[in-house]
Enzyme design. Structure first.
Site, mmCIF file in Angstrom:
data_model
loop_
_atom_site.group_PDB
_atom_site.id
_atom_site.type_symbol
_atom_site.label_atom_id
_atom_site.label_comp_id
_atom_site.label_asym_id
_atom_site.label_seq_id
_atom_site.Cartn_x
_atom_site.Cartn_y
_atom_site.Cartn_z
ATOM 1 N N GLU A 109 29.254 12.739 -0.902
ATOM 2 C CA GLU A 109 28.479 12.729 0.158
ATOM 3 C C GLU A 109 28.506 11.150 0.696
ATOM 4 O O GLU A 109 28.860 10.150 -0.064
ATOM 5 C CB GLU A 109 27.067 13.169 -0.056
ATOM 6 C CG GLU A 109 26.843 14.625 -0.248
ATOM 7 C CD GLU A 109 25.501 15.209 -0.001
ATOM 8 O OE1 GLU A 109 24.722 14.513 -0.050
ATOM 9 O OE2 GLU A 109 25.360 16.564 -0.027
ATOM 10 N N HIS A 223 18.701 11.753 10.151
ATOM 11 C CA HIS A 223 20.059 12.411 9.887
ATOM 12 C C HIS A 223 20.954 12.606 10.898
ATOM 13 O O HIS A 223 20.423 12.960 12.027
ATOM 14 C CB HIS A 223 19.710 14.015 9.172
ATOM 15 C CG HIS A 223 20.869 14.445 8.390
ATOM 16 N ND1 HIS A 223 22.103 14.830 8.864
ATOM 17 C CD2 HIS A 223 20.910 14.417 7.043
ATOM 18 C CE1 HIS A 223 22.732 15.178 7.848
ATOM 19 N NE2 HIS A 223 22.336 14.994 6.655
ATOM 20 N N ARG A 271 23.924 6.855 5.836
ATOM 21 C CA ARG A 271 23.332 7.542 7.180
ATOM 22 C C ARG A 271 22.903 6.782 8.152
ATOM 23 O O ARG A 271 23.074 7.233 9.215
ATOM 24 C CB ARG A 271 22.110 8.377 6.616
ATOM 25 C CG ARG A 271 22.429 9.565 5.734
ATOM 26 C CD ARG A 271 21.429 10.444 5.562
ATOM 27 N NE ARG A 271 22.034 11.459 4.778
ATOM 28 C CZ ARG A 271 21.264 12.452 3.794
ATOM 29 N NH1 ARG A 271 20.002 12.360 3.799
ATOM 30 N NH2 ARG A 271 22.047 13.373 3.224
ATOM 31 N N HIS A 332 14.491 12.888 9.623
ATOM 32 C CA HIS A 332 14.886 13.581 8.331
ATOM 33 C C HIS A 332 14.116 13.359 7.158
ATOM 34 O O HIS A 332 13.682 13.931 6.110
ATOM 35 C CB HIS A 332 16.615 13.293 7.982
ATOM 36 C CG HIS A 332 16.759 14.245 6.840
ATOM 37 N ND1 HIS A 332 16.798 15.650 6.674
ATOM 38 C CD2 HIS A 332 17.545 13.841 5.842
ATOM 39 C CE1 HIS A 332 17.232 15.986 5.651
ATOM 40 N NE2 HIS A 332 17.869 14.793 4.923
ATOM 41 N N ARG A 367 17.810 5.832 2.220
ATOM 42 C CA ARG A 367 18.071 6.648 1.078
ATOM 43 C C ARG A 367 19.214 7.196 0.882
ATOM 44 O O ARG A 367 20.048 7.462 2.057
ATOM 45 C CB ARG A 367 17.258 7.948 1.078
ATOM 46 C CG ARG A 367 17.417 9.133 0.139
ATOM 47 C CD ARG A 367 16.383 10.223 0.330
ATOM 48 N NE ARG A 367 16.892 10.925 1.384
ATOM 49 C CZ ARG A 367 17.392 12.075 1.465
ATOM 50 N NH1 ARG A 367 17.659 12.805 0.296
ATOM 51 N NH2 ARG A 367 17.895 12.790 2.424
#
Ligand SMILES: Cc1cc2nc3c(=O)[nH]c(=O)nc-3n(C[C@H](O)[C@H](O)[C@H](O)COP(=O)(O)OP(=O)(O)OC[C@H]3O[C@@H](n4cnc5c(N)ncnc54)[C@H](O)[C@@H]3O)c2cc1C
Length: 505
Positions: A109, A223, A271, A332, A367
């Site tokens: 990811e 997100h 992100r 998010h 994060r």
């Protein structure tokens, strides 16, 4: 009615249930919950570095995503204790996806330097984690109560000694020597979020009312790829980053790649980088979405790995296998939260916080994907261990009730926060937000919104998921955390704290 327990845990997500299970054998525990939070919605997975993967590499990726703002020692606890907590979850009955030899499948990811994300049901990891934890909870001695924590009980000496419970039909109390907030993030304070409606920041407001400090509240993660359903408010379906991990790419409305050349990891950049690039692209093109193109990914892989995403797409009449799907960023995850030490203790005796509501410093300014289910497992256990070894002394004095109250204009609060404290912020907008929020009462959503705005106003630079268009670069003088507390009049105030201040006190 008054119930009594050693510990009351508020929230039945991964963090709350992990804490309660860790305490079940040694303490009388009540788990209070208003319903399912974000946990069952989690898609992509849980990151865990084991075998040929080195926890130090996971540590490094977490620090890089966190823009140097993580607490290195707590990140170490996260990455080193994570695999063991994952193994215990499997022992509780959680079934993760495995290959033909029985080994766990691991995918890549955004922000991770190697494939280390374990998943269940393709993209239904949270549902499986939640199922396994709730099954274990049912087999344990933990008592469960359904209802909303409407306030805290505080002793004359300032210790938190219980919770006020609103079941919808009656108000009651739970007296306890320790109260653990595991109430999740603040999604419902924004118009559009990937979080369900139960996740509205109550734990943040409860902690502030009790006199606790918040930290890093400006770091709200958006997100990059919520499905653009046409709805502009409420919970939006997520398109997990793992789709890009399998090879999907982002395109603008003209079909051009958005991330190529913008970052060495292109579509798998952290992100914040991807969300900002999408926001800038949408603004440039006057569009309310961009496209995610997975048509080059083998259909079998998509069918097997992403049944949840495929079903969400089908509901709005688009097909991930054969066409580009519309996506846009949505609120998010809260990287900051209630300031705690490594064992969940806040700066108010008797009050603890764990999971998304807590700021342990493992997420820094942004994060890393799939680190938050892990945080719930690891820090849930840490809080449980601490409260098994030591419980605050029973405070026999008189108590007072610190109630949350109600928001008179929740939709106006959400609109204000979304407009001025979204992905792109500036001083003028944040000042306007503060002024508007001044007239919106002191309910929990208003309290949460003010805390975000005051922190975002204070931080006059850009880093991680806090981006000020009037201060677009990271500045050394802001290498400090922003701490938020309520003053005597109940207004949020800020102070700066050296980065090392997040290390265990
Ligand atoms: C769509 C989506 C996908 C995600 N995908 C991933 C992923 O792949 N990997 C990953 O690591 N993370 C992922 N995340 C993030 C992760 O799911 C959450 O950060 C994590 O589950 C939070 O767990 P928690 O236990 O802290 O809170 P939650 O699971 O949100 O639970 C909060 C609990 O608190 C309760 N509560 C709140 N207020 C009150 C109150 N006043 N009184 C009583 N109860 C209250 C709620 O009812 C709920 O039970 C995802 C999140 C979303 C929304």
């Amino acid at each position: 009615m008054t119930r009594v327990a050693d510990v009351v845990v508020i929230g039945s997500g991964v963090a709350g249930v992990s804490t309660a299970l860790g305490l079940a054998a040694t303490r009388q525990v009540i788990l209070l919950s208003a319903g399912d939070g974000s946990t069952p919605w989690a898609q992509g997975g849980i990151s865990a570095a084991y075998g040929e993967d080195d926890p130090l590499d996971h540590w490094h990726d977490t620090e890089v995503a966190g823009a140097g703002f993580c607490d290195p020692r707590n990140v170490r606890a996260l990455v080193e204790e994570g695999p063991q907590r994952l193994a215990e979850l499997i022992a509780h009955g959680a079934r993760f996806d495995r290959d033909d030899t029985g080994s766990l499948l691991r995918t890549l990811e955004g922000g991770h330097s190697r494939p280390r994300i374990v998943h269940a049901g393709g993209d239904a990891t949270g549902a499986e984690v939640h199922r396994a934890l709730l099954d274990a909870l049912r087999r344990s001695s933990v008592r469960t109560v359904t209802g909303r924590a409407a306030g805290l009980l505080q002793s004359e000496t300032g210790s938190v000694v219980g919770v006020l419970v609103d079941t919808g039909t009656e108000l009651s109390q739970i007296e306890a020597r320790a109260v653990v907030l595991a109430t999740g993030g603040i999604g419902n304070a924004y118009l559009a979020s990937t979080n369900p409606a139960t996740v509205r920041g109550d734990g943040i407001a409860l902690a502030l009312r009790a006199g606790a400090s918040l930290v890093d509240m400006e770091f709200v993660q958006f997100h990059p790829t919520a499905l653009h359903t046409g709805e502009t408010s409420g919970q939006l379906p997520l398109v997990t980053e793992a789709v890009r991990g399998e090879g999907a790419v982002l395109r603008d409305v003209h079909g051009r790649r958005i991330m190529a050349g913008r970052h060495p990891r292109a579509d798998l950049a952290p992100r914040d980088v991807v969300a900002r690039a999408i926001e800038a692209t949408m603004r440039r093109d006057g569009s309310d979405h961009v496209w995610l193109d997975a048509t080059e990914v083998a259909p079998d892989v998509l069918r097997k790995r992403f049944p949840t995403v495929l079903a969400s797409c089908a509901r709005i009449g688009v097909d991930l296998l054969s066409e580009q799907i519309p996506v846009a960023p949505a609120e998010h995850f809260l990287c900051g939260g209630v300031r705690t030490d490594r064992n969940g203790a806040t700066d108010v005796p008797g009050l603890y916080a764990v999971g998304e509501v807590a700021a342990t410093g493992v997420h820094g300014a942004n994060r890393l994907a799939s680190n938050s289910l892990l945080e719930g497992l690891v820090f849930g256990r840490r809080v449980a261990t601490a409260l098994t070894l030591d419980l605050p002394a029973k405070d026999l004095g008189r108590t007072r009730e610190l109630t949350l109250g109600d928001d008179r204009q929740p939709e106006r609060i959400r609109t204000t926060l979304s407009r001025y404290a979204g992905i792109r912020r500036d001083g003028a907008g944040l000042n306007a937000a503060a002024e508007e929020l001044d007239s919106m009462g002191t309910g929990p959503l208003a309290t949460v919104a003010r805390a975000v705005v005051v922190a975002a106003t204070a931080r006059q630079d850009s880093r991680g998921c806090h981006w000020r268009s009037d201060h677009p670069h990271a500045a050394e003088r802001w290498d400090e955390h922003i701490v938020v507390r309520l003053d005597q009049e109940g207004r949020p105030t800020t102070r700066q704290l050296p980065t090392a201040g997040l290390l265990p006190r």
